[in-house]
Write a protein that holds these residues in place. Sequence first.
Motif, PDB file in Angstrom:
ATOM      1  N   GLY A 184       0.785  -1.228   0.000  1.00 52.66           N
ATOM      2  CA  GLY A 184       0.000   0.000   0.000  1.00 52.66           C
ATOM      3  C   GLY A 184       0.818   1.281   0.000  1.00 52.66           C
ATOM      4  O   GLY A 184       0.254   2.373  -0.041  1.00 52.66           O
ATOM      5  N   SER A 185       2.145   1.179   0.021  1.00 48.35           N
ATOM      6  CA  SER A 185       2.994   2.369   0.065  1.00 48.35           C
ATOM      7  C   SER A 185       3.075   3.046  -1.303  1.00 48.35           C
ATOM      8  O   SER A 185       2.840   2.416  -2.342  1.00 48.35           O
ATOM      9  N   ASP A 186       3.419   4.324  -1.291  1.00 43.61           N
ATOM     10  CA  ASP A 186       3.619   5.056  -2.541  1.00 43.61           C
ATOM     11  C   ASP A 186       4.750   4.433  -3.352  1.00 43.61           C
ATOM     12  O   ASP A 186       4.677   4.364  -4.578  1.00 43.61           O
ATOM     13  N   ALA A 187       5.797   3.986  -2.650  1.00 49.83           N
ATOM     14  CA  ALA A 187       6.937   3.372  -3.345  1.00 49.83           C
ATOM     15  C   ALA A 187       6.497   2.126  -4.102  1.00 49.83           C
ATOM     16  O   ALA A 187       6.857   1.938  -5.268  1.00 49.83           O
ATOM     17  N   ARG A 188       5.689   1.285  -3.440  1.00 45.74           N
ATOM     18  CA  ARG A 188       5.208   0.071  -4.112  1.00 45.74           C
ATOM     19  C   ARG A 188       4.312   0.422  -5.276  1.00 45.74           C
ATOM     20  O   ARG A 188       4.455  -0.121  -6.371  1.00 45.74           O
ATOM     21  N   ASN A 189       3.366   1.328  -5.058  1.00 44.39           N
ATOM     22  CA  ASN A 189       2.446   1.712  -6.131  1.00 44.39           C
ATOM     23  C   ASN A 189       3.200   2.273  -7.327  1.00 44.39           C
ATOM     24  O   ASN A 189       2.870   1.965  -8.472  1.00 44.39           O
ATOM     25  N   SER A 190       4.217   3.073  -7.059  1.00 44.56           N
ATOM     26  CA  SER A 190       5.028   3.654  -8.132  1.00 44.56           C
ATOM     27  C   SER A 190       5.783   2.568  -8.895  1.00 44.56           C
ATOM     28  O   SER A 190       5.810   2.566 -10.133  1.00 44.56           O
ATOM     29  N   MET A 191       6.407   1.642  -8.148  1.00 43.80           N
ATOM     30  CA  MET A 191       7.149   0.567  -8.805  1.00 43.80           C
ATOM     31  C   MET A 191       6.227  -0.313  -9.638  1.00 43.80           C
ATOM     32  O   MET A 191       6.560  -0.675 -10.764  1.00 43.80           O
ATOM     33  N   LEU A 192       5.069  -0.667  -9.077  1.00 39.33           N
ATOM     34  CA  LEU A 192       4.140  -1.522  -9.808  1.00 39.33           C
ATOM     35  C   LEU A 192       3.621  -0.832 -11.061  1.00 39.33           C
ATOM     36  O   LEU A 192       3.472  -1.459 -12.107  1.00 39.33           O
ATOM     37  N   ALA A 193       3.376   0.480 -10.956  1.00 42.60           N
ATOM     38  CA  ALA A 193       2.922   1.231 -12.121  1.00 42.60           C
ATOM     39  C   ALA A 193       4.013   1.257 -13.196  1.00 42.60           C
ATOM     40  O   ALA A 193       3.721   1.075 -14.383  1.00 42.60           O
ATOM     41  N   SER A 194       5.255   1.451 -12.777  1.00 45.61           N
ATOM     42  CA  SER A 194       6.340   1.510 -13.761  1.00 45.61           C
ATOM     43  C   SER A 194       6.576   0.156 -14.426  1.00 45.61           C
ATOM     44  O   SER A 194       7.062   0.092 -15.556  1.00 45.61           O
ATOM     45  N   LEU A 195       6.218  -0.917 -13.735  1.00 46.75           N
ATOM     46  CA  LEU A 195       6.362  -2.266 -14.301  1.00 46.75           C
ATOM     47  C   LEU A 195       5.118  -2.716 -15.063  1.00 46.75           C
ATOM     48  O   LEU A 195       5.073  -3.838 -15.564  1.00 46.75           O
ATOM     49  N   HIS A 196       4.104  -1.852 -15.114  1.00 46.81           N
ATOM     50  CA  HIS A 196       2.824  -2.177 -15.753  1.00 46.81           C
ATOM     51  C   HIS A 196       2.256  -3.469 -15.169  1.00 46.81           C
ATOM     52  O   HIS A 196       1.803  -4.355 -15.905  1.00 46.81           O
ATOM     53  N   ALA A 197       2.304  -3.560 -13.836  1.00 50.73           N
ATOM     54  CA  ALA A 197       1.890  -4.776 -13.132  1.00 50.73           C
ATOM     55  C   ALA A 197       0.382  -4.818 -12.968  1.00 50.73           C
ATOM     56  O   ALA A 197      -0.185  -4.122 -12.149  1.00 50.73           O
ATOM     57  N   THR A 198      -0.227  -5.651 -13.755  1.00 50.12           N
ATOM     58  CA  THR A 198      -1.668  -5.865 -13.649  1.00 50.12           C
ATOM     59  C   THR A 198      -1.912  -6.922 -12.574  1.00 50.12           C
ATOM     60  O   THR A 198      -0.992  -7.673 -12.218  1.00 50.12           O
ATOM     61  N   PRO A 199      -3.131  -7.005 -12.068  1.00 50.87           N
ATOM     62  CA  PRO A 199      -3.428  -8.075 -11.109  1.00 50.87           C
ATOM     63  C   PRO A 199      -3.112  -9.463 -11.678  1.00 50.87           C
ATOM     64  O   PRO A 199      -2.633 -10.343 -10.955  1.00 50.87           O
ATOM     65  N   GLU A 200      -3.329  -9.636 -12.969  1.00 50.50           N
ATOM     66  CA  GLU A 200      -3.038 -10.913 -13.607  1.00 50.50           C
ATOM     67  C   GLU A 200      -1.540 -11.215 -13.584  1.00 50.50           C
ATOM     68  O   GLU A 200      -1.125 -12.349 -13.335  1.00 50.50           O
ATOM     69  N   LYS A 201      -0.715 -10.186 -13.856  1.00 50.02           N
ATOM     70  CA  LYS A 201       0.738 -10.376 -13.834  1.00 50.02           C
ATOM     71  C   LYS A 201       1.212 -10.702 -12.416  1.00 50.02           C
ATOM     72  O   LYS A 201       2.082 -11.553 -12.230  1.00 50.02           O
ATOM     73  N   MET A 202       0.633 -10.011 -11.435  1.00 48.00           N
ATOM     74  CA  MET A 202       1.031 -10.264 -10.050  1.00 48.00           C
ATOM     75  C   MET A 202       0.632 -11.668  -9.616  1.00 48.00           C
ATOM     76  O   MET A 202       1.379 -12.357  -8.927  1.00 48.00           O
ATOM     77  N   GLU A 203      -0.543 -12.109 -10.033  1.00 41.21           N
ATOM     78  CA  GLU A 203      -0.992 -13.462  -9.704  1.00 41.21           C
ATOM     79  C   GLU A 203      -0.085 -14.500 -10.364  1.00 41.21           C
ATOM     80  O   GLU A 203       0.302 -15.482  -9.736  1.00 41.21           O
TER      81      GLU A 203
END
Length: 119
Positions: A72-91
């Motif tokens: 839930g941190s800004d750092a995580r959200n920023s990293m996930l956005a930069s990696l184009h991490a969709t829920p499907e990719k994370m799963e």
Amino acid sequence: MKKTFYTITLVSALAFSGGALASSVDADMHGVCMKDGTNTDTECSCAVDLVKSKMAAEDYTLLHAMATTEEGSDARNSMLASLHATPEKMEAMGESFSAIAGEMKSKCNVTVNNSGDEG
């Protein structure tokens, strides 16, 4: 000639920074492993090598982002956005990691703290 030199220099710089980034990711993952006091340096090195050899580079990078940032941190959200991490990719990454967790325990004798999506 000047343009060719610039292109070669740029490509070399990118290759170097990519290598440095990969080394940093490996060190970060090793550090995350070492936070569990039951794991040794050798066991963590084994685990990082195993994960790198079994996971696609994209999954490994996503695993790094998840493991080194707070939920839930800004750092995580920023990293996930930069990696184009969709829920499907994370799963898919989580499934990929879960598939080798047992192998990490048996081959590397490492404690794997896999709580949900944390990898």
